[in-house]
Design an enzyme around this catalytic site. Structure first.
Site, mmCIF file in Angstrom:
data_model
loop_
_atom_site.group_PDB
_atom_site.id
_atom_site.type_symbol
_atom_site.label_atom_id
_atom_site.label_comp_id
_atom_site.label_asym_id
_atom_site.label_seq_id
_atom_site.Cartn_x
_atom_site.Cartn_y
_atom_site.Cartn_z
ATOM 1 N N GLU A 118 -14.577 26.193 74.013
ATOM 2 C CA GLU A 118 -14.598 26.885 72.727
ATOM 3 C C GLU A 118 -15.516 26.144 71.764
ATOM 4 O O GLU A 118 -15.904 25.002 72.011
ATOM 5 C CB GLU A 118 -13.181 26.990 72.146
ATOM 6 C CG GLU A 118 -12.292 27.934 72.939
ATOM 7 C CD GLU A 118 -10.955 28.207 72.296
ATOM 8 O OE1 GLU A 118 -10.487 29.335 72.421
ATOM 9 O OE2 GLU A 118 -10.367 27.299 71.686
ATOM 10 N N HIS A 241 -11.480 33.082 60.903
ATOM 11 C CA HIS A 241 -11.976 33.271 62.272
ATOM 12 C C HIS A 241 -13.170 34.203 62.201
ATOM 13 O O HIS A 241 -13.104 35.241 61.548
ATOM 14 C CB HIS A 241 -10.888 33.853 63.171
ATOM 15 C CG HIS A 241 -11.207 33.658 64.620
ATOM 16 N ND1 HIS A 241 -12.226 34.349 65.230
ATOM 17 C CD2 HIS A 241 -10.683 32.849 65.547
ATOM 18 C CE1 HIS A 241 -12.302 33.958 66.493
ATOM 19 N NE2 HIS A 241 -11.380 33.039 66.714
ATOM 20 N N ARG A 287 -16.531 26.997 63.687
ATOM 21 C CA ARG A 287 -16.125 28.293 63.125
ATOM 22 C C ARG A 287 -16.576 28.518 61.687
ATOM 23 O O ARG A 287 -16.919 29.643 61.318
ATOM 24 C CB ARG A 287 -14.599 28.382 63.135
ATOM 25 C CG ARG A 287 -14.091 28.723 64.473
ATOM 26 C CD ARG A 287 -12.600 28.866 64.460
ATOM 27 N NE ARG A 287 -12.208 29.035 65.851
ATOM 28 C CZ ARG A 287 -10.972 29.121 66.265
ATOM 29 N NH1 ARG A 287 -9.982 29.032 65.401
ATOM 30 N NH2 ARG A 287 -10.704 29.285 67.535
ATOM 31 N N HIS A 348 -7.493 33.047 59.203
ATOM 32 C CA HIS A 348 -6.938 32.768 60.537
ATOM 33 C C HIS A 348 -5.960 31.595 60.552
ATOM 34 O O HIS A 348 -4.906 31.673 61.151
ATOM 35 C CB HIS A 348 -8.114 32.474 61.468
ATOM 36 C CG HIS A 348 -7.738 32.257 62.895
ATOM 37 N ND1 HIS A 348 -7.040 33.205 63.615
ATOM 38 C CD2 HIS A 348 -7.959 31.223 63.745
ATOM 39 C CE1 HIS A 348 -6.847 32.759 64.844
ATOM 40 N NE2 HIS A 348 -7.391 31.549 64.952
ATOM 41 N N ARG A 383 -10.322 22.884 61.243
ATOM 42 C CA ARG A 383 -9.625 22.690 62.519
ATOM 43 C C ARG A 383 -10.556 22.946 63.699
ATOM 44 O O ARG A 383 -11.269 23.951 63.740
ATOM 45 C CB ARG A 383 -8.462 23.676 62.601
ATOM 46 C CG ARG A 383 -7.744 23.646 63.933
ATOM 47 C CD ARG A 383 -6.740 24.772 64.025
ATOM 48 N NE ARG A 383 -7.380 26.053 64.127
ATOM 49 C CZ ARG A 383 -7.068 26.987 65.030
ATOM 50 N NH1 ARG A 383 -6.094 26.764 65.891
ATOM 51 N NH2 ARG A 383 -7.699 28.142 65.060
HETATM 52 C C1 LIG Z 1 -4.420 35.692 66.727
HETATM 53 C C2 LIG Z 1 -4.261 34.200 66.768
HETATM 54 C C3 LIG Z 1 -4.831 33.464 67.799
HETATM 55 C C4 LIG Z 1 -4.682 32.078 67.834
HETATM 56 N N1 LIG Z 1 -5.203 31.383 68.897
HETATM 57 C C5 LIG Z 1 -4.965 30.055 68.976
HETATM 58 C C6 LIG Z 1 -5.370 29.314 70.118
HETATM 59 O O1 LIG Z 1 -5.926 29.861 71.066
HETATM 60 N N2 LIG Z 1 -5.108 27.977 70.155
HETATM 61 C C7 LIG Z 1 -4.478 27.332 69.145
HETATM 62 O O2 LIG Z 1 -4.264 26.113 69.236
HETATM 63 N N3 LIG Z 1 -4.082 28.009 68.060
HETATM 64 C C8 LIG Z 1 -4.287 29.351 67.961
HETATM 65 N N4 LIG Z 1 -3.857 30.028 66.865
HETATM 66 C C9 LIG Z 1 -3.088 29.307 65.854
HETATM 67 C C10 LIG Z 1 -1.701 29.036 66.415
HETATM 68 O O3 LIG Z 1 -1.247 30.177 67.093
HETATM 69 C C11 LIG Z 1 -0.722 28.694 65.310
HETATM 70 O O4 LIG Z 1 -1.250 27.709 64.486
HETATM 71 C C12 LIG Z 1 0.578 28.178 65.910
HETATM 72 O O5 LIG Z 1 1.066 29.103 66.846
HETATM 73 C C13 LIG Z 1 1.583 27.953 64.811
HETATM 74 O O6 LIG Z 1 2.820 27.668 65.402
HETATM 75 P P1 LIG Z 1 4.054 27.418 64.470
HETATM 76 O O7 LIG Z 1 5.216 27.210 65.370
HETATM 77 O O8 LIG Z 1 3.732 26.400 63.466
HETATM 78 O O9 LIG Z 1 4.219 28.806 63.656
HETATM 79 P P2 LIG Z 1 4.397 30.294 64.180
HETATM 80 O O10 LIG Z 1 4.151 30.412 65.622
HETATM 81 O O11 LIG Z 1 3.638 31.185 63.283
HETATM 82 O O12 LIG Z 1 5.946 30.549 63.931
HETATM 83 C C14 LIG Z 1 6.453 30.679 62.628
HETATM 84 C C15 LIG Z 1 7.874 31.175 62.721
HETATM 85 O O13 LIG Z 1 8.509 31.063 61.458
HETATM 86 C C16 LIG Z 1 9.189 32.267 61.153
HETATM 87 N N5 LIG Z 1 9.284 32.355 59.702
HETATM 88 C C17 LIG Z 1 8.291 32.307 58.778
HETATM 89 N N6 LIG Z 1 8.805 32.370 57.538
HETATM 90 C C18 LIG Z 1 10.157 32.439 57.669
HETATM 91 C C19 LIG Z 1 11.232 32.534 56.759
HETATM 92 N N7 LIG Z 1 11.047 32.581 55.438
HETATM 93 N N8 LIG Z 1 12.487 32.596 57.245
HETATM 94 C C20 LIG Z 1 12.710 32.584 58.587
HETATM 95 N N9 LIG Z 1 11.728 32.505 59.489
HETATM 96 C C21 LIG Z 1 10.467 32.433 59.040
HETATM 97 C C22 LIG Z 1 8.324 33.340 61.798
HETATM 98 O O14 LIG Z 1 9.038 34.533 61.935
HETATM 99 C C23 LIG Z 1 7.990 32.641 63.111
HETATM 100 O O15 LIG Z 1 9.072 32.754 64.004
HETATM 101 C C24 LIG Z 1 -3.985 31.420 66.807
HETATM 102 C C25 LIG Z 1 -3.428 32.158 65.774
HETATM 103 C C26 LIG Z 1 -3.550 33.536 65.749
HETATM 104 C C27 LIG Z 1 -2.913 34.311 64.635
#
Ligand SMILES: Cc1cc2nc3c(=O)[nH]c(=O)nc-3n(C[C@H](O)[C@H](O)[C@H](O)COP(=O)(O)OP(=O)(O)OC[C@H]3O[C@@H](n4cnc5c(N)ncnc54)[C@H](O)[C@@H]3O)c2cc1C
Length: 533
Positions: A118, A241, A287, A348, A383
């Site tokens: 990437e 993104h 990016r 993103h 990032r």
């Molecule tokens: C389309 C896309 C593609 C991506 N591709 C990549 C990739 O290839 N590689 C990479 O490293 N990163 C990638 N990213 C970034 C990565 O996916 C995220 O940074 C990472 O998944 C975040 O994980 P997290 O557990 O911190 O949050 P999330 O996975 O977003 O989880 C957040 C959780 O908190 C919950 N939540 C939020 N607010 C509240 C609230 N007030 N009360 C209760 N629950 C709540 C949500 O419902 C969810 O369950 C991508 C992101 C997107 C959107």
């Protein structure tokens, strides 16, 4: 009141990984505002960056991360996360996660990890499960969670605010004792208490009109932590993104960077390549460079999108490597094996967040933050692709280890019942949806990929007005999911603007035409904001 040892807010990679590890030390409540799998994690396509090949090295991964971070990464944090990555990946594989493999050319019959490339990475080091890596990780973690009777998941529960001793007027250091939660099925606000609360609520893409993020990404964790008195850092660094599918009916569908990694080329709408004018790595430049180049090409040509062309690769390769992107595009009438993909940049990833150390500790006792909601210093001003899933895995592990080694005091805090307004009003829905649209549009227009002081100041004024209106509603009316999210996106918008105004230079993802160059004096300085009083 519901009492647990650990409360985890969010069920993405950060929350689930932490919950799995602390379940051996006490009862865990996972509170999540929609269905358990709905998260940014679930939509991650590209994969996880980690050093697993002999051709690669920790040093190279560290160097690539520091380079992307444009002078603002904390090098010790980068080193730790990069070095601990492979062990966390091995655990994930042990849990049942299946990364894509390929044949080893020199050993017929043998398989090895199929490492993707990437933008910004000098080596192939992205572990992926075709182009649905996040979904596979989410499923593997949820399957493991289902085996732990000590973990209870509360779906459709929206965390409203943290209960902290400072707000309750208690003396001594500020301590988190629990959280108020809206049960969306009953409409009632419930109190959850625990000795530790983990924020794992993800990012804030929905603050912008165009985003790759799903609807859950409204920056709730950052807003809650800010209201609770925690310092928030580097919110000016929002990663756009470069390539989101441009189609009137496609809501936030990402065309993974891996498409460019596998040879996809950016072209203007008249078919001319343009990235060679902007960076020696052309379509595989970092990016921020690509997003700004597309923004500039769109402004020059007046077009509302550009094209990403991978048609020169064999159709069989494209459909095998990118089945999700191929099938989804076909649903919108675009066959990516035969025609270029119309794309636009979209918000993103949030590089800043609640200020933490590598163990996820925040300044508030008993409050931890891991994942996209946190700012550890790994990403700096930008990032590196696929470093976020890695950060979440490593920091969730470190936070859990810290918790296991730490004897928490029993929390003796008398938590008052939630008080809320009682009014409902037919007018409310239209006001909420209008303000939603207004914030998201003004953030896109004034606080987007290219900024100026004037636009930032204009945004600041508008947001202050909107916040006044939202506050009135908030205290008078029964809380709803939409009102709570509106309040949070307004807070996060305020924080992004005030961090952006505070950084009087251009660096990484923050680009201000009034200060088009980096200021070496600001190279190591985080932008930190906290609530007054
Ligand atoms: C389309 C896309 C593609 C991506 N591709 C990549 C990739 O290839 N590689 C990479 O490293 N990163 C990638 N990213 C970034 C990565 O996916 C995220 O940074 C990472 O998944 C975040 O994980 P997290 O557990 O911190 O949050 P999330 O996975 O977003 O989880 C957040 C959780 O908190 C919950 N939540 C939020 N607010 C509240 C609230 N007030 N009360 C209760 N629950 C709540 C949500 O419902 C969810 O369950 C991508 C992101 C997107 C959107």
């Amino acid at each position: 009141m519901k009492q647990f040892d650990f409360i985890v807010l969010g069920s993405g990679i950060a929350g689930l990984s932490f919950a799995l590890k602390v379940a051996a030390h006490g009862r865990v409540a996972i509170i999540t505002k929609k269905h358990r799998a709905e998260s940014n994690t679930n939509y991650a396509q590209g994969g996880i960056a980690a050093v697993t090949s002999k051709e690669d090295s920790f040093e190279l991964h560290v160097r690539d991360t520091l380079e992307a971070g444009a002078g603002l990464c904390k090098e010790d944090v980068v080193r730790t996360i990069v070095q601990e990555g492979p062990a966390r990946i091995a655990e994930l594989i042990e849990l049942g996660m299946k990364f894509s493999e390929r044949d080893v050319p020199s050993a017929p019959g043998a398989k090895e990890l199929d490492l993707g490339r990437e933008g910004g990475h000098s080596k192939r080091r992205i572990l992926h499960a075709k182009d649905v890596t996040g979904r596979e990780i989410e499923q593997a973690l949820l399957a493991a969670i289902a085996q732990r009777p000590n973990i209870e998941i509360f779906e459709n529960h929206f965390a409203i605010d943290l209960v902290v001793t400072q707000k309750l007027g208690q003396p001594g250091p500020n301590r988190c004792a629990g959280v108020y939660v809206l049960n969306k099925l009953t409409g009632r606000v419930e109190t959850f208490a625990a000795r530790l609360v983990l924020l794992a609520t993800g990012g804030c893409g929905k603050v912008y009109l165009y985003t790759t993020n799903p609807d859950i990404a409204t920056g709730d964790g950052v807003a809650m932590a800010y209201r609770a008195g925690a310092p928030i850092a580097n919110m000016e660094f929002i990663q756009f993104h470069p390539t989101c599918l441009y189609h009137p009916k496609a809501k936030s569908f990402l065309i993974s960077e891996a498409v460019r990694g596998e040879g996809g080329v950016l072209k203007s709408i008249n078919g001319a390549e343009f990235m060679d004018k902007y960076h020696p790595l052309k379509s595989l430049a970092p990016r921020d460079v690509v997003a700004r180049a597309i923004d500039s090409e769109m402004k020059k040509t007046g077009a509302d999108h550009v094209l990403l062309d991978i048609t020169h690769k064999p159709a069989a390769f494209i459909t095998e490597r990118f089945p999700n992107i191929h099938q989804t595009s076909v649903r919108y009438g675009i066959d990516i094996t035969k025609e270029p993909i119309p794309v636009v940049p979209a918000a993103h990833y949030q590089c800043g967040g609640v200020l933490t150390n590598l163990e996820g500790e925040t300044e508030i006792e008993g409050l931890y933050a891991v994942g996209e909601v946190a700012c550890t210093g790994l990403h700096g001003a930008n990032r590196l692709a696929s470093n976020s899933l890695l950060e979440a895995l490593v920091c969730a592990h470190r936070a859990a280890a810290k918790v296991a080694a730490h004897a928490f005091d029993k929390v003796e805090v008398k938590i008052p019942f939630w008080q809320s307004g009682r009014a409902t009003n037919a007018d409310e829905l239209v006001v909420v949806s209008h303000n939603w649209e207004e914030i998201r549009r003004l953030m896109w227009d004034y606080v987007g990929i290219v900024r100026t002081n004037k636009r930032l100041q204009r945004a600041q004024k508008r947001i202050a007005n909107l916040q006044e209106e939202i506050q009135e509603y908030y205290w008078d009316f029964i809380v709803t999911n939409d009102l709570l999210e509106l309040r949070n996106i307004a807070t996060v918008a305020e924080l992004i603007v005030s961090c952006a105004l505070g950084r009087t230079e251009s660096r990484g993802l923050h680009y201000n035409l009034d200060y088009p160059n980096p200021n070496p004096g600001l190279a190591r300085r985080d932008t930190i904001v906290r609530k007054a009083g």
